[in-house]
Design an enzyme around this catalytic site. Structure first.
Site, PDB file in Angstrom:
ATOM      1  N   CYS A  30     -17.781   0.123  25.273  1.00  8.17           N
ATOM      2  CA  CYS A  30     -19.027   0.286  26.033  1.00  8.17           C
ATOM      3  C   CYS A  30     -19.333  -0.907  26.738  1.00  8.17           C
ATOM      4  CB  CYS A  30     -20.224   1.012  25.374  1.00  8.17           C
ATOM      5  SG  CYS A  30     -20.688   0.095  23.920  1.00  8.17           S
ATOM      6  N   HIS A  86     -24.303   0.087  21.046  1.00  4.68           N
ATOM      7  CA  HIS A  86     -24.020   0.883  22.195  1.00  4.68           C
ATOM      8  C   HIS A  86     -24.422   0.047  23.296  1.00  4.68           C
ATOM      9  CE1 HIS A  86     -22.813   3.851  24.896  1.00  4.68           C
ATOM     10  NE2 HIS A  86     -24.228   4.360  25.358  1.00  4.68           N
ATOM     11  N   ASP A 104     -25.483   4.876  31.938  1.00  3.18           N
ATOM     12  CA  ASP A 104     -24.779   5.384  30.609  1.00  3.18           C
ATOM     13  C   ASP A 104     -23.648   6.108  30.908  1.00  3.18           C
ATOM     14  OD1 ASP A 104     -23.765   5.574  28.192  1.00  3.18           O
ATOM     15  OD2 ASP A 104     -25.575   6.227  27.438  1.00  3.18           O
TER      16      ASP A 104
END
Length: 263
Positions: A30, A86, A104
């Site tokens: 990520c 994250h 996202d």
């Protein structure tokens, strides 16, 4: 395939439509996905060319276990998953009428989503959690992040050196050049040694023009309660725009920070 546009009733911000397939995405990476997303937003005109309206946000805690909802990697109907950390991007346009947007690519929600909706649906601050699962947020200004971030992906290998998740096809991200670092590099390096190193290992060529940092992801991932700012205000903005690692805020301070008039 979904397009990146918002319903007119959800936010007053007009976002240029982009096909989500235009963003490079590698599952479990990520931080690199967001790094490339920021660059894409800048070059496409969706964000300011220098990325000044973008912030990279690392979500984690001391225990490295943060629950987030509506995540594509989840096997549950509600999309909840327990990440060790994250990373997302939050965009706040300078115009006073603009609402912050969350990018996202791992979320099943609309992308981008208004920050208020994302917090309500993904973070769910009203949901009672044990202390070990509290979420904290490291907010880093994108222009600084794009210059300073580096990852050689060592965190994605097990004790035997095997990948725990398939890495991206492109090479590792290396911190961009800093003039003083480059100057010190040349002053301490002989021409003969430089040529020898470059010829022996071609990959060294790209590293030679960086500031020497090939991995600092661990610094960004350390998001703990002790580092949370006491209050959010103009000092917080100054810190985010001047410190490599930005600031750390808690769940209640996240929206407060992105609502500051001077941001």
């Amino acid at each position: 395939m979904a397009t990146l546009e918002l319903d007119s009733t959800s936010t007053p911000t007009a976002v240029r439509p982009l096909d989500i397939s235009q963003f490079r995405h590698t599952p479990s990476y990520c931080e690199e996905n967001v790094y490339l997303l920021c660059k894409k937003l800048c070059t496409s005109g969706v964000a300011d060319a220098d990325g000044s309206d973008l912030h990279v946000v690392f979500i984690s805690n001391e225990k490295k276990q943060v629950p987030l909802w509506h995540q594509k990697a989840s096997h549950r109907a509600d999309g909840v998953i327990l990440w060790d950390y994250h990373v997302i991007c939050i965009q706040r346009k300078k115009e006073s009428h603009s609402s912050p947007l969350v990018w996202d690519l791992d979320s099943s929600l609309h992308c981008p989503s208004p920050l208020a909706s994302y917090v309500s649906e993904t973070i769910r601050p009203s949901f009672q959690l044990f202390a070990d699962f509290q979420r904290f947020f490291r907010v880093v200004h994108a222009p600084i992040f794009l210059r300073s971030f580096a990852s050689d992906r060592r965190h994605m290998k097990d004790s035997l050196g095997n990948w725990t998740a398939k890495p991206p096809a492109y090479g590792p991200i290396v911190a961009e050049v800093q003039f003083q670092s480059l100057k010190r590099y040349w002053l301490s390096y002989s021409v003969v040694q430089f040529c020898s190193d470059m010829l022996s290992t071609p990959a060294n060529f790209s590293y030679a023009f960086a500031d020497g940092t090939v991995h600092n992801l661990n610094e960004y991932m350390e998001v703990i309660a002790a580092d949370v700012v006491s209050n959010v205000g103009s000092d917080s903005i100054i810190a985010v725009r001047s410190h490599k690692l930005g600031i750390v805020v808690n769940e209640t301070q996240l929206e407060e920070f992105f609502s500051l008039d001077d941001l």
